[in-house]
Design a protein around this motif. Structure first.
Motif, mmCIF file in Angstrom:
data_model
loop_
_atom_site.group_PDB
_atom_site.id
_atom_site.type_symbol
_atom_site.label_atom_id
_atom_site.label_comp_id
_atom_site.label_asym_id
_atom_site.label_seq_id
_atom_site.Cartn_x
_atom_site.Cartn_y
_atom_site.Cartn_z
ATOM 1 N N LEU A 198 29.381 -11.911 46.949
ATOM 2 C CA LEU A 198 30.333 -11.450 47.993
ATOM 3 C C LEU A 198 29.762 -12.057 49.452
ATOM 4 C CD1 LEU A 198 31.707 -9.109 49.761
ATOM 5 C CD2 LEU A 198 29.823 -8.177 50.601
ATOM 6 N N ILE A 202 32.552 -15.169 50.989
ATOM 7 C CA ILE A 202 32.577 -15.159 52.927
ATOM 8 C C ILE A 202 32.088 -16.546 53.112
ATOM 9 C CG2 ILE A 202 30.735 -14.482 54.842
ATOM 10 C CD1 ILE A 202 30.634 -11.997 53.487
ATOM 11 N N ILE A 236 36.350 -10.583 49.232
ATOM 12 C CA ILE A 236 35.655 -10.111 50.209
ATOM 13 C C ILE A 236 36.404 -8.659 50.412
ATOM 14 C CG2 ILE A 236 36.382 -9.913 52.122
ATOM 15 C CD1 ILE A 236 36.134 -12.697 52.198
ATOM 16 N N PHE A 237 37.767 -8.639 49.573
ATOM 17 C CA PHE A 237 37.910 -7.027 49.854
ATOM 18 C C PHE A 237 37.799 -6.551 48.505
ATOM 19 C CE2 PHE A 237 41.202 -9.210 52.446
ATOM 20 C CZ PHE A 237 40.942 -8.108 53.219
ATOM 21 N N PRO A 240 33.436 -4.550 47.868
ATOM 22 C CA PRO A 240 32.215 -3.806 48.434
ATOM 23 C C PRO A 240 33.039 -2.752 47.550
ATOM 24 C CG PRO A 240 33.706 -5.426 49.774
ATOM 25 C CD PRO A 240 34.086 -6.355 48.762
ATOM 26 N N VAL A 241 34.328 -2.207 46.854
ATOM 27 C CA VAL A 241 34.390 -1.247 46.149
ATOM 28 C C VAL A 241 33.360 -1.248 45.126
ATOM 29 C CG1 VAL A 241 36.242 -0.213 45.041
ATOM 30 C CG2 VAL A 241 36.859 -2.102 46.731
ATOM 31 N N VAL A 244 30.598 0.049 46.483
ATOM 32 C CA VAL A 244 30.056 1.711 46.665
ATOM 33 C C VAL A 244 30.239 2.702 44.833
ATOM 34 C CG1 VAL A 244 31.331 3.325 47.754
ATOM 35 C CG2 VAL A 244 31.015 1.758 48.714
ATOM 36 N N ILE A 247 26.391 1.908 43.769
ATOM 37 C CA ILE A 247 25.725 3.004 44.559
ATOM 38 C C ILE A 247 26.071 4.138 43.617
ATOM 39 C CG2 ILE A 247 25.415 4.212 46.717
ATOM 40 C CD1 ILE A 247 25.877 1.327 48.141
ATOM 41 N N MET A 248 27.040 4.893 44.210
ATOM 42 C CA MET A 248 27.347 6.320 43.515
ATOM 43 C C MET A 248 26.500 6.300 42.165
ATOM 44 S SD MET A 248 31.300 6.773 44.692
ATOM 45 C CE MET A 248 31.459 6.889 46.634
ATOM 46 N N LEU A 270 36.735 9.637 39.315
ATOM 47 C CA LEU A 270 36.991 8.605 40.180
ATOM 48 C C LEU A 270 35.870 7.150 39.913
ATOM 49 C CD1 LEU A 270 36.815 8.384 43.514
ATOM 50 C CD2 LEU A 270 33.946 9.810 43.455
ATOM 51 N N LEU A 274 37.288 3.760 40.306
ATOM 52 C CA LEU A 274 36.631 2.474 41.229
ATOM 53 C C LEU A 274 36.239 1.152 40.916
ATOM 54 C CD1 LEU A 274 34.507 4.477 43.692
ATOM 55 C CD2 LEU A 274 36.115 3.898 44.578
ATOM 56 N N GLY B 22 31.994 -16.759 60.183
ATOM 57 C CA GLY B 22 32.013 -15.659 58.713
ATOM 58 C C GLY B 22 31.216 -14.039 59.235
ATOM 59 N N ILE B 25 34.047 -12.086 59.114
ATOM 60 C CA ILE B 25 34.750 -12.288 57.185
ATOM 61 C C ILE B 25 33.529 -11.021 56.597
ATOM 62 C CG2 ILE B 25 35.059 -12.611 55.582
ATOM 63 C CD1 ILE B 25 35.850 -16.031 57.128
ATOM 64 N N ALA B 29 34.609 -7.087 54.944
ATOM 65 C CA ALA B 29 33.856 -6.981 53.498
ATOM 66 C C ALA B 29 33.770 -5.661 53.882
ATOM 67 C CB ALA B 29 33.039 -7.368 53.245
ATOM 68 N N MET B 32 36.315 -2.919 53.794
ATOM 69 C CA MET B 32 36.159 -2.003 52.478
ATOM 70 C C MET B 32 35.358 -1.426 51.675
ATOM 71 S SD MET B 32 39.118 -3.117 51.877
ATOM 72 C CE MET B 32 38.927 -2.549 49.865
ATOM 73 N N LEU B 33 33.969 -1.969 52.943
ATOM 74 C CA LEU B 33 32.980 -0.691 51.995
ATOM 75 C C LEU B 33 32.966 1.214 52.246
ATOM 76 C CD1 LEU B 33 29.933 -1.501 50.841
ATOM 77 C CD2 LEU B 33 29.603 -0.484 52.964
ATOM 78 N N THR B 36 36.124 2.307 50.728
ATOM 79 C CA THR B 36 35.795 2.983 49.874
ATOM 80 C C THR B 36 35.156 4.442 49.882
ATOM 81 O OG1 THR B 36 35.624 0.756 48.861
ATOM 82 C CG2 THR B 36 35.181 3.026 47.465
ATOM 83 N N LEU B 37 34.069 4.619 50.448
ATOM 84 C CA LEU B 37 33.615 5.673 51.317
ATOM 85 C C LEU B 37 34.930 6.645 51.047
ATOM 86 C CD1 LEU B 37 30.147 4.631 52.183
ATOM 87 C CD2 LEU B 37 30.309 5.593 50.519
ATOM 88 N N THR B 43 39.083 12.515 48.376
ATOM 89 C CA THR B 43 38.741 12.713 46.382
ATOM 90 C C THR B 43 37.995 13.683 46.511
ATOM 91 O OG1 THR B 43 39.097 10.606 46.356
ATOM 92 C CG2 THR B 43 38.621 11.822 44.058
#
Lengths: 649, 198
Positions: A198, A202, A236-237, A240-241, A244, A247-248, A270, A274, B22, B25, B29, B32-33, B36-37, B43
């Motif tokens: 990531l 950036i 970058i998009f 992060p998914v 997460v 982490i889960m 899920l 993800l 930076g 940017i 991110a 997005m984090l 997603t949460l 859900t």
């Protein structure tokens, strides 16, 4: 489980014990070698603390080759097990571990760093910059990736490897069905490497947006830089998914949360969603830079401008957007509504259009070109038909109704290897050969390189084409053996022979490097391929500051025009150059990350807390540090330029 | 290091401008984090298993207090950056310290809230809903906690070194981070608490 039993390998075998000994011996040899040749200081000051994008790129390259070996050994073991029916070479648990780690290692710890190697090395040179936007962050990215990879790799000698597949679907990956620490390794090692990726995204997006040489507008960017720009945006998009999701997953395994369990409301789908919301863009993170590399190599060895520059850029942007709208095709058969399947079926097939445009552009670039069949060009030419076959079978898989037939069979395995190997592996092998003189100052042997290419290509065809047949006949993937009555035996033997040829090609590549170090001429000039873009306008190997004078760009093929149309690239006089200082903190912090990750995997809480405090202490110390970098004086520049054989202006 | 005096201090060098871009940017991110949460939250929100639903455990008072504290802190750090632009170091430091204290207050309320939930039988392990609830709130809370340390370091540096291009740059980036946490909180407030209470 007791404290110590967790460290034991759940299914030890002689192979693993041998590996342990081999790892021990290798470490001892490295330590002995470094001490004997008094290279510790050189290693620390030259490499471990470096913030130079070129050296970081080379370290990525070395790591990627090591991981290619590791993932390749897994592949050979798998295919050896399947070569004959009812084989007893591996047991089922060992086989599960091998296909899981093969997938992760090859995608995340081989293909990714290989792409990162070339991005790091090439992009700042192509845009005429002195370094990336955040050199120290770049070092952190590399070391986090490296520590993640190492953490993942020790799994098979300490505690057991992940065995739930590279996609690690729950509930299989949950504690109930995967009680050993293997899947903890998966969750945490990928997390650490993923943070590094990531940061790279950036870093490179900022670099390409802000650090281009004067005159280099977006429509003059070299194609590899364009692909890196688009890739950075996807990273970058998408990443992060994954963060997460991991982490889960980690919390489900370590803290008994209920995200993906079947009881207490948890939802296993899920995870699948993800994972693939990240996982599908991930394959474009790999393939787009590879397309960029082909777009550098093909024009150079066809001596023509890239055909359809604008359509190439548009295709990449289109693919990058669409990559986020196709993830559900990874689970067509898992029970969503027919209209959902239809939508994702169509979006998936649509990606074939921009990809087809790119294929035609490469072909039209070669059309009427004066083609030189060098090793990089062979890889590029080999890529086109093989990748197209993979693409066509991809469209077959994209038909959701038909997918019920291919789903989870060797047909799928054949498909994705058929796009990833010609697409990514051919690209990075070709590009490594292409950029080798820029990295190290000498050329790789062409004759040996061609042998390696032919072994790889023929081996590839033998290894993967039979899988289409057995897949359509119903040979399921991830199954460690099959009976003779299925009739898969002969085809799997062919596949095994192909695998061996590919393994030979790997050794040929390594031998090519060794042979070329010994025998290749050391003076090849700055532009041995007669190339077109800016990275070839500086010396071989590249000096620390890349360009003594920042180039002025007036066209898309700046260096070509400078050579053949007499456009002046370097105007003005030398000025002192500002460079960042080396720093040990990225390496040290990443080592602490390694300890932290290891402690989490084995639930050693006190060590994990110490590790976490250590990481934050590093960040705090960094916050208080004053580091303005240093200057390279005009005299030093003149001296260096003279050493490279004449002042380059 | 070339300093461009026509620009505000935080934008005055090449590296500063790079750092700010930076960081924007990076915030992309972060979006997005959190997205997603939130997607995971939506859900799992009705999948409460045998545990309580949101309507049973959420209370308006602490949530309003948290909202008030965080939104105010975001306003105050804006004042701090304004003071920095005017070159008033003392005012800037005061506003930054107030920001951090408000953030600390927010965190205090959030922790007591978590303890209340725990006593009402909603733990991290109770159900998919509570898992994702604590994870989403916890991720935001962890960001605030990190921000408190980060902000403290910046206050110390500005105090010691004064307003230089570096410290101004760090303060400005920190303010972007702090505003971002505020925006995330607005989404938490709306889509987790307000929606959950009805």
């Amino acid at each position: 489980m007791g404290f110590f039993t967790r460290f034991l390998i759940p299914n030890p075998s002689p192979v693993i014990y041998t590996s342990m000994v081999a790892i021990g011996v290798t470490i001892l040899l490295i330590v002995f070698g470094l001490t004997h040749f008094k290279k510790w200081f050189y290693l620390w000051s030259g490499w471990l603390t470096t913030v130079d994008h070129k050296r970081i790129g080379i370290m990525y390259l070395i790591a990627a080759l090591l991981m290619l070996f590791r993932g390749g050994v897994d592949a050979v073991m798998m295919r050896a097990q399947l070569a004959v029916p009812d084989n007893k070479l591996l047991d089922s648990q060992h086989y599960n571990e091998i296909f899981s780690t093969h997938g992760v290692v090859m995608i995340l710890f081989m293909a990714m760093p290989y792409i990162m190697a070339l991005m790091n090395f090439v992009v700042p040179l192509q845009i005429g910059a002195r370094d990336v936007a955040f050199p120290r962050l770049n070092a952190i990215s590399f070391w986090l990736f490296f520590m993640g990879a190492m953490l993942f790799n020790i799994s098979f000698v300490i505690g057991g490897s992940p065995d739930a597949g590279w996609s690690s679907y729950f509930p299989l990956a949950g504690n109930e069905f995967s009680p050993h620490v293997g899947t903890n390794y998966y969750m945490i090692a990928i997390q650490i490497a993923g943070i590094g990726t990531l940061m790279t995204g950036i870093n490179f997006l900022t670099t390409i947006l802000k650090m281009r040489a004067p005159g280099m507008t977006f429509m003059r960017l070299p194609m590899f830089t364009w692909s890196s720009l688009v890739t950075s945006v996807i990273i970058i998009f998408a990443f992060p998914v994954l963060t997460v999701a991991l982490i889960m997953g980690t919390m489900d395994r370590l803290f008994a949360t209920k995200f993906f369990t079947i009881t207490d409301g948890g939802m296993d789908m899920l995870w699948a969603n993800l994972f693939w919301v990240w996982g599908h863009p991930e394959v474009y993170i790999l393939i787009l830079p590879a397309f960029g590399l082909f777009s550098e190599i093909i024009p150079t060895f066809s001596r023509r401008n890239l055909y359809g520059y604008r359509s190439m850029v548009a295709s990449m942007v289109f693919i990058s957007i669409y990559s986020f709208f196709v993830w559900t095709h990874h689970f067509f058969t898992m029970g969503q509504a027919a209209y959902v399947n239809s939508i994702f079926s169509i979006t998936t097939m649509v990606i074939a259009i921009p990809t087809g445009i790119k294929i035609f552009n490469w072909l039209l670039t070669m059309w009427r070109g004066r083609i030189r069949f060098t090793v990089p060009m062979l890889y590029s030419i080999g890529f086109i038909p093989l990748f197209t076959i993979g693409g066509v079978t991809g469209v077959m898989l994209a038909m959701s109704a038909a997918d019920y037939q291919y789903h989870n069979t060797m047909f799928l395995v054949a498909h994705f290897h058929n796009v990833i190997i010609p697409g990514v592996v051919f690209a990075v092998l070709g590009a490594a050969t292409y950029y080798w003189p820029k990295m190290f100052g000498f050329m790789l042997n062409e004759r040996l390189g061609k042998w390696a290419f032919w072994f790889l290509t023929i081996g590839f065809c033998l290894a993967f084409f039979p899988m289409y047949i057995t897949g359509l006949d119903g040979q399921a993937r991830r199954i460690y053996t099959y009976s003779e009555s299925t009739g898969f035996g002969p085809w799997n033997m062919v596949t095994f022979i192909g695998t061996v040829l590919m393994a030979i090609s790997f050794f040929l590549i390594v031998y090519t490097v060794y042979y070329s170090i010994r025998h290749a001429p050391k003076d090849v000039g700055q532009d041995p391929w007669d190339a077109r873009s800016l990275e070839w306008a500086t010396h071989n190997p590249v000096p620390e500051y890349n360009f003594a004078i920042i180039p002025q760009v007036n066209s898309r093929e700046a260096f070509w025009d400078a050579k053949y149309k007499g456009v002046e690239l370097f105007k003005g006089d030398y000025e002192k150059i500002h460079m960042p200082n080396n720093s040990g903190s990225p390496f040290i912090m990443s080592c602490i990350f390694f300890v932290f990750g290891f402690a989490l995997i084995f639930s050693i809480w006190f060590l994990a807390i110490i590790g976490l405090i250590g990481i934050f202490t590093c960040m705090a110390l960094r916050s208080f540090e004053i580091d303005h970098g240093h200057y390279i004086s005009v005299e030093e520049i003149k001296e260096t330029e003279a050493k490279y054989g004449g002042v380059n202006k | 290091m070339k300093i461009d005096h026509s620009q505000p201090l935080e934008y005055s060098t090449e590296q500063n401008r790079l750092n700010i871009l930076g960081f924007w940017i990076f915030l992309g991110a972060e979006i997005m984090l959190f997205a997603t949460l939130f997607a995971s939250y939506f859900t799992l929100v009705d999948r409460t298993g045998n545990g309580p639903a949101g309507a049973r455990i959420f209370e308006i008072t602490p949530v309003l207090a948290e909202t008030f504290l965080l939104l105010t802190s975001s306003f105050v750090i804006g004042l701090g950056i304004h003071a920095m632009r005017l070159g008033n170091k003392k005012a800037m430091l005061t506003f930054f310290v107030i920001t951090l204290l408000l953030g600390l207050g927010f965190l205090g309320f959030e922790i007591t809230e978590f303890i209340t939930y725990y006593h009402e039988g909603a733990t991290l392990q109770t159900s998919a809903f509570t898992s994702v609830l604590f994870t989403t709130l916890g991720t935001h809370g962890a960001h605030v906690t990190l921000g408190l340390f980060w902000g403290t370091f910046i206050v110390l540096q500005v105090k010691k070194r004064g307003l230089t291009p570096e410290t101004a740059n760090k303060s400005f980036i920190f303010s972007l981070y702090w505003h971002f946490l505020d925006i995330v909180w607005i989404f938490i407030f709306t889509f987790i608490y307000m929606k959950g209470m009805t």
